[in-house]
Design a protein around this motif. Structure first.
Motif, mmCIF file in Angstrom:
data_model
loop_
_atom_site.group_PDB
_atom_site.id
_atom_site.type_symbol
_atom_site.label_atom_id
_atom_site.label_comp_id
_atom_site.label_asym_id
_atom_site.label_seq_id
_atom_site.Cartn_x
_atom_site.Cartn_y
_atom_site.Cartn_z
ATOM 1 N N UNK A 9 0.970 -1.177 -0.149
ATOM 2 C CA UNK A 9 -0.136 0.083 -0.184
ATOM 3 C C UNK A 9 0.698 1.208 0.018
ATOM 4 N N UNK A 10 2.115 1.055 -0.025
ATOM 5 C CA UNK A 10 3.122 2.238 -0.167
ATOM 6 C C UNK A 10 4.045 2.288 -1.510
ATOM 7 N N UNK A 11 4.230 3.667 -1.355
ATOM 8 C CA UNK A 11 5.095 4.109 -2.312
ATOM 9 C C UNK A 11 6.590 4.712 -1.881
ATOM 10 N N UNK A 12 7.569 4.242 -2.632
ATOM 11 C CA UNK A 12 8.968 4.429 -2.185
ATOM 12 C C UNK A 12 9.530 5.121 -3.432
ATOM 13 N N UNK A 13 9.794 6.728 -2.915
ATOM 14 C CA UNK A 13 10.559 7.598 -3.977
ATOM 15 C C UNK A 13 11.932 7.667 -3.593
ATOM 16 N N UNK A 14 13.055 7.483 -4.540
ATOM 17 C CA UNK A 14 14.399 7.661 -4.056
ATOM 18 C C UNK A 14 15.332 7.796 -5.158
ATOM 19 N N UNK A 15 16.505 8.155 -4.902
ATOM 20 C CA UNK A 15 17.272 8.367 -5.967
ATOM 21 C C UNK A 15 18.413 7.340 -5.870
ATOM 22 N N UNK A 16 18.409 6.286 -5.372
ATOM 23 C CA UNK A 16 19.415 5.259 -5.285
ATOM 24 C C UNK A 16 18.775 3.972 -5.858
ATOM 25 N N UNK A 17 19.100 3.040 -6.455
ATOM 26 C CA UNK A 17 18.419 2.022 -7.278
ATOM 27 C C UNK A 17 18.850 1.014 -5.798
ATOM 28 N N UNK A 18 19.995 0.645 -5.546
ATOM 29 C CA UNK A 18 20.413 -0.369 -4.674
ATOM 30 C C UNK A 18 20.006 -0.131 -3.093
ATOM 31 N N UNK A 19 19.350 1.148 -2.821
ATOM 32 C CA UNK A 19 19.089 1.197 -1.426
ATOM 33 C C UNK A 19 17.404 1.457 -1.626
ATOM 34 N N UNK A 20 17.012 2.533 -2.118
ATOM 35 C CA UNK A 20 15.619 3.087 -2.043
ATOM 36 C C UNK A 20 14.781 2.045 -2.864
ATOM 37 N N UNK A 21 15.303 1.774 -4.205
ATOM 38 C CA UNK A 21 14.208 0.921 -5.065
ATOM 39 C C UNK A 21 14.401 -0.399 -4.632
ATOM 40 N N UNK A 22 15.602 -1.097 -4.047
ATOM 41 C CA UNK A 22 15.619 -2.464 -3.673
ATOM 42 C C UNK A 22 14.751 -2.359 -2.572
ATOM 43 N N UNK A 23 14.834 -1.461 -1.236
ATOM 44 C CA UNK A 23 13.932 -1.307 -0.367
ATOM 45 C C UNK A 23 12.538 -1.553 -0.507
ATOM 46 N N UNK A 24 12.176 -0.871 -1.370
ATOM 47 C CA UNK A 24 10.627 -0.881 -1.849
ATOM 48 C C UNK A 24 10.422 -2.145 -2.702
ATOM 49 N N UNK A 25 11.067 -2.506 -3.433
ATOM 50 C CA UNK A 25 10.779 -3.741 -4.399
ATOM 51 C C UNK A 25 10.872 -5.130 -3.299
ATOM 52 N N UNK A 26 11.585 -4.932 -2.249
ATOM 53 C CA UNK A 26 11.625 -6.189 -1.249
ATOM 54 C C UNK A 26 10.288 -6.332 -0.673
ATOM 55 N N UNK A 27 9.854 -5.249 -0.371
ATOM 56 C CA UNK A 27 8.555 -5.060 0.692
ATOM 57 C C UNK A 27 7.296 -4.889 -0.253
ATOM 58 N N UNK A 28 7.237 -4.986 -1.496
ATOM 59 C CA UNK A 28 5.968 -5.018 -2.309
ATOM 60 C C UNK A 28 5.455 -3.638 -2.511
ATOM 61 N N UNK A 29 6.388 -2.459 -2.541
ATOM 62 C CA UNK A 29 5.979 -1.098 -2.646
ATOM 63 C C UNK A 29 6.136 -0.913 -4.034
ATOM 64 N N UNK A 30 5.483 0.005 -4.679
ATOM 65 C CA UNK A 30 5.598 0.660 -5.932
ATOM 66 C C UNK A 30 6.764 1.559 -5.661
ATOM 67 N N UNK A 31 7.888 1.601 -6.560
ATOM 68 C CA UNK A 31 8.915 2.361 -6.471
ATOM 69 C C UNK A 31 9.146 3.181 -7.537
ATOM 70 N N UNK A 32 9.479 4.630 -7.259
ATOM 71 C CA UNK A 32 9.823 5.626 -8.228
ATOM 72 C C UNK A 32 11.374 6.174 -7.927
#
Length: 126
Positions: free
Chosen positions: A49-72
């Motif tokens: 149910x959450x959105x992760x927005x960030x400027x790093x693929x290996x921290x922000x995007x990976x974190x979001x993807x690991x937990x089912x978030x939509x990532x930007x």
């Protein structure tokens, strides 16, 4: 990235961000891509149910993807205060993602993502 983490002794950076931006900074024991527990407690939901927005693929995007978030993924706002290792990692991450994109790899669909980018979709709205 370190505000509210163990890299922020006494929460000084977190307090400064809260005062400057008027938003809550989560205090967490672990930096991304760990630390989902404090996020789930704060928002009272799971990652889907959450959105992760960030400027790093290996921290922000990976974190979001690991937990089912939509990532930007965004561009970095500033390089001021960014250490050399983080800068080098960001360049490597960008290179790797560009390589995958050239090969046709795309993100899987997410229920929070807009499905229509044509007339009446997100880009077609006024």
């Amino acid at each position: 990235n370190s505000a509210g983490t163990p890299d922020d002794p006494g929460g000084v950076a977190a307090d400064a961000l809260e005062a400057a931006l008027g938003v809550h900074v989560l205090r967490r024991r672990h930096k991304k891509p760990r630390g989902i527990e404090s996020v789930q407690r704060h928002f009272q939901c799971d990652g889907t149910a959450l959105l992760m927005v960030g400027d790093r693929y290996l921290t922000d995007v990976v974190f979001g993807n690991m937990h089912g978030m939509l990532t930007v993924h965004t561009q970095q706002l500033t390089t001021e205060g960014d250490n050399r290792v983080a800068q080098a990692m960001r360049r490597a991450e960008d290179w790797l993602v560009a390589r995958y994109v050239r090969r046709g790899v795309r993100a899987p669909p997410h229920p929070l993502a807009l499905n229509s980018w044509g007339p009446g979709g997100a880009r077609g709205r006024s």
